[in-house]
Write an enzyme that holds these catalytic residues in place. Structure first.
Site, mmCIF file in Angstrom:
data_model
loop_
_atom_site.group_PDB
_atom_site.id
_atom_site.type_symbol
_atom_site.label_atom_id
_atom_site.label_comp_id
_atom_site.label_asym_id
_atom_site.label_seq_id
_atom_site.Cartn_x
_atom_site.Cartn_y
_atom_site.Cartn_z
ATOM 1 N N ASP A 9 0.894 -1.151 0.000
ATOM 2 C CA ASP A 9 0.000 0.000 0.000
ATOM 3 C C ASP A 9 0.937 1.206 0.000
ATOM 4 O O ASP A 9 1.777 1.339 0.901
ATOM 5 C CB ASP A 9 -0.855 -0.070 1.276
ATOM 6 C CG ASP A 9 -1.705 1.157 1.489
ATOM 7 O OD1 ASP A 9 -1.490 2.173 0.807
ATOM 8 O OD2 ASP A 9 -2.584 1.102 2.373
ATOM 9 N N ASN A 23 -6.275 13.934 -9.879
ATOM 10 C CA ASN A 23 -7.010 14.488 -11.028
ATOM 11 C C ASN A 23 -6.678 15.976 -11.146
ATOM 12 O O ASN A 23 -5.998 16.537 -10.286
ATOM 13 C CB ASN A 23 -8.512 14.231 -10.894
ATOM 14 C CG ASN A 23 -9.069 14.850 -9.622
ATOM 15 O OD1 ASN A 23 -8.866 16.034 -9.336
ATOM 16 N ND2 ASN A 23 -9.740 14.027 -8.820
ATOM 17 N N GLY A 31 -9.673 5.834 -5.152
ATOM 18 C CA GLY A 31 -8.452 5.080 -5.432
ATOM 19 C C GLY A 31 -7.283 5.460 -4.542
ATOM 20 O O GLY A 31 -7.437 5.728 -3.343
ATOM 21 N N VAL A 32 -6.134 5.530 -5.147
ATOM 22 C CA VAL A 32 -4.920 5.814 -4.387
ATOM 23 C C VAL A 32 -4.952 7.254 -3.853
ATOM 24 O O VAL A 32 -4.451 7.543 -2.763
ATOM 25 C CB VAL A 32 -3.669 5.505 -5.249
ATOM 26 C CG1 VAL A 32 -3.438 6.503 -6.329
ATOM 27 C CG2 VAL A 32 -2.438 5.348 -4.402
ATOM 28 N N ASP A 33 -5.601 8.142 -4.603
ATOM 29 C CA ASP A 33 -5.744 9.547 -4.198
ATOM 30 C C ASP A 33 -6.492 9.621 -2.853
ATOM 31 O O ASP A 33 -6.037 10.292 -1.903
ATOM 32 C CB ASP A 33 -6.536 10.271 -5.314
ATOM 33 C CG ASP A 33 -6.425 11.779 -5.246
ATOM 34 O OD1 ASP A 33 -5.678 12.267 -4.373
ATOM 35 O OD2 ASP A 33 -7.077 12.456 -6.062
ATOM 36 N N SER A 116 -2.923 6.095 -13.659
ATOM 37 C CA SER A 116 -3.971 5.966 -14.700
ATOM 38 C C SER A 116 -4.545 4.567 -14.859
ATOM 39 O O SER A 116 -5.472 4.381 -15.647
ATOM 40 C CB SER A 116 -3.466 6.436 -16.082
ATOM 41 O OG SER A 116 -3.482 7.837 -16.155
ATOM 42 N N GLY A 118 -6.244 2.705 -12.859
ATOM 43 C CA GLY A 118 -7.449 2.357 -12.103
ATOM 44 C C GLY A 118 -8.661 3.022 -12.732
ATOM 45 O O GLY A 118 -9.072 2.673 -13.837
ATOM 46 N N TYR A 120 -8.966 5.679 -14.315
ATOM 47 C CA TYR A 120 -8.716 6.284 -15.630
ATOM 48 C C TYR A 120 -8.571 5.251 -16.752
ATOM 49 O O TYR A 120 -8.404 5.609 -17.910
ATOM 50 C CB TYR A 120 -7.505 7.214 -15.583
ATOM 51 C CG TYR A 120 -7.825 8.576 -14.984
ATOM 52 C CD1 TYR A 120 -9.114 8.886 -14.548
ATOM 53 C CD2 TYR A 120 -6.839 9.564 -14.855
ATOM 54 C CE1 TYR A 120 -9.413 10.130 -13.994
ATOM 55 C CE2 TYR A 120 -7.131 10.816 -14.313
ATOM 56 C CZ TYR A 120 -8.423 11.090 -13.884
ATOM 57 O OH TYR A 120 -8.715 12.320 -13.350
#
Ligand code: AR6
Length: 354
Positions: A9, A23, A31-33, A116, A118, A120
């Site tokens: 992770d 974004n 997601g990771v964001d 990108s 995931g 995207y």
């Protein structure tokens, strides 16, 4: 190892900087964001608000707050629209901009997610290839350790065909090894008899006898060379007759291939410090993955790969997957260490390099 693919992770990575797949608003998301903002706490969002967003293909840097790293680099990857809309160039640009920012801040260790790949929708195998190619280009001229962090096994797939090919190759070679073992246990044949019975599948040669090889025997070349030496009179003399060491053989092969040390260790994905240790210590004993990484960098055929391994006290065995996978690539003349590492990773093996 300058480039490593690991499963983790990214919010747990204790590195100088982690990269976020953000974004254009830089105001958080899923997601990771989402995971990064949750772990860093509200101060990260407060700093992001001041940045005024970010263009696709670019990146901006902030502090890391509660995360165990120093910086977060927020990169905006492209949305996949079939591949004909400049997505690849934008993704390359994401990695380059992020690496340039990390370099500006003198980061020594940086961790990337597969940007990108995931929400995207960038196909994962293509996204991984862009990541590996762009990062390894950068590492050719820069000293840094970069991690590509893969969140879950499902998120990581080498092409299905390659996976199948390797799986078959492993099966075939495991089977051959076990058959050989059975044969060796059930028969005590001299190798020349063994060769005849193998009906042309093995070239016949005889064991070394007290007077050397019999005239018609054809021993494998390295063995033939080794036994031609006159026997040592004393233990001291025997120890003094030591052959070319691993380090000496490696440096000789680098010269013979007309490449520089730097080209060699970069291509081997081995770091500079380890290489200088090997260079300065004639008797240095490297690990097996390191030896193989050099064999790949020098594009050695299997016979020379075995010779180099032997210098460090190793052999290629058909009893373990790691060896079979490396052999699979070498025997096909594929010396791309990053592709080999992808495959090793997919089969849960340790990677080449340090
Ligand atoms: N650590 C490492 N990798 C992760 C983690 C984690 N904790 N969580 C997910 N991944 P995505 P994108 C992987 O969707 O495709 C957001 O809403 C995941 O498996 O996070 O660039 C942003 O705000 C996948 O392989 O990013 C944007 O709106 C990879 O990280 C949009 O999604 C990227 O998946 C960006 O989409």
């Amino acid at each position: 190892m300058p480039l490593e693919i690991i499963r983790n992770d990214i919010t747990k990575m204790k590195v100088d900087a982690i990269v976020n797949a953000a974004n254009q608003t830089l105001l958080g998301g899923g997601g990771v964001d989402g995971a990064i903002h949750d772990a860093a706490g509200p101060k990260l969002l407060a700093e992001c608000r001041k940045l005024g967003g970010c263009e696709t293909g670019s990146a901006k840097l902030t502090g890391a707050y509660r995360l165990p790293c120093r910086y977060v680099i927020h990169a905006v990857g492209p949305v996949w629209r079939g591949g004909g809309h400049g997505e690849r160039d934008q993704l390359i640009s994401c990695y380059r901009t992020s690496l340039a920012l990390a370099k500006q801040k003198r980061c020594k260790t940086v961790a990337f997610p597969l940007i990108s790949s995931g929400a995207y929708g960038y196909p994962k195998d293509k996204a991984l290839k862009v990541a590996i190619d762009t990062i390894s280009d950068f590492l050719f001229d820069n000293e840094m350790t970069v991690y590509i962090v893969i969140f879950d096994k499902a998120a990581y797939q080498i092409s299905e065909k390659l996976f199948k090919d390797i799986a078959e190759y492993i099966d075939d070679h495991y089977a051959a090894e076990h058959f050989d073992l059975y044969r060796r246990q059930s028969q005590t044949l001299l190798p020349d008899e063994y060769g005849k019975r193998a009906a042309g599948t093995l070239s016949a040669w005889k064991y070394e006898t007290a007077d050397g090889f019999s005239e018609n025997a054809a021993p494998p070349a390295p063995l033939a060379k080794a036994v031609r030496k006159a026997p040592a009179a004393s233990l001291d003399e025997a120890v003094g007759m030591i052959d070319e060491s691993f380090s000496e053989m490696l440096l000789r092969k680098i010269d013979e291939h007309g490449i520089t040390d730097v080209q060699c260790y970069k291509k081997a994905n081995v770091d500079r410090k380890l290489f200088s240790k090997i260079r300065s210590d004639k008797l240095y004993k490297p690990s097996k993955p390191t030896v193989l990484a050099f064999a790949i960098a020098l594009e050695l055929p299997l016979s020379e790969t075995r010779e180099l391994l032997m210098k460090a006290g190793f052999a290629l065995s058909h009893s373990n997957k790691f060896d079979i996978i490396v052999e699979y690539f070498i025997s096909r003349g594929n010396y791309n260490i990053f592709e080999i590492n992808e495959a090793l990773f997919a089969f849960d093996q340790s990677l080449l390099g340090v």
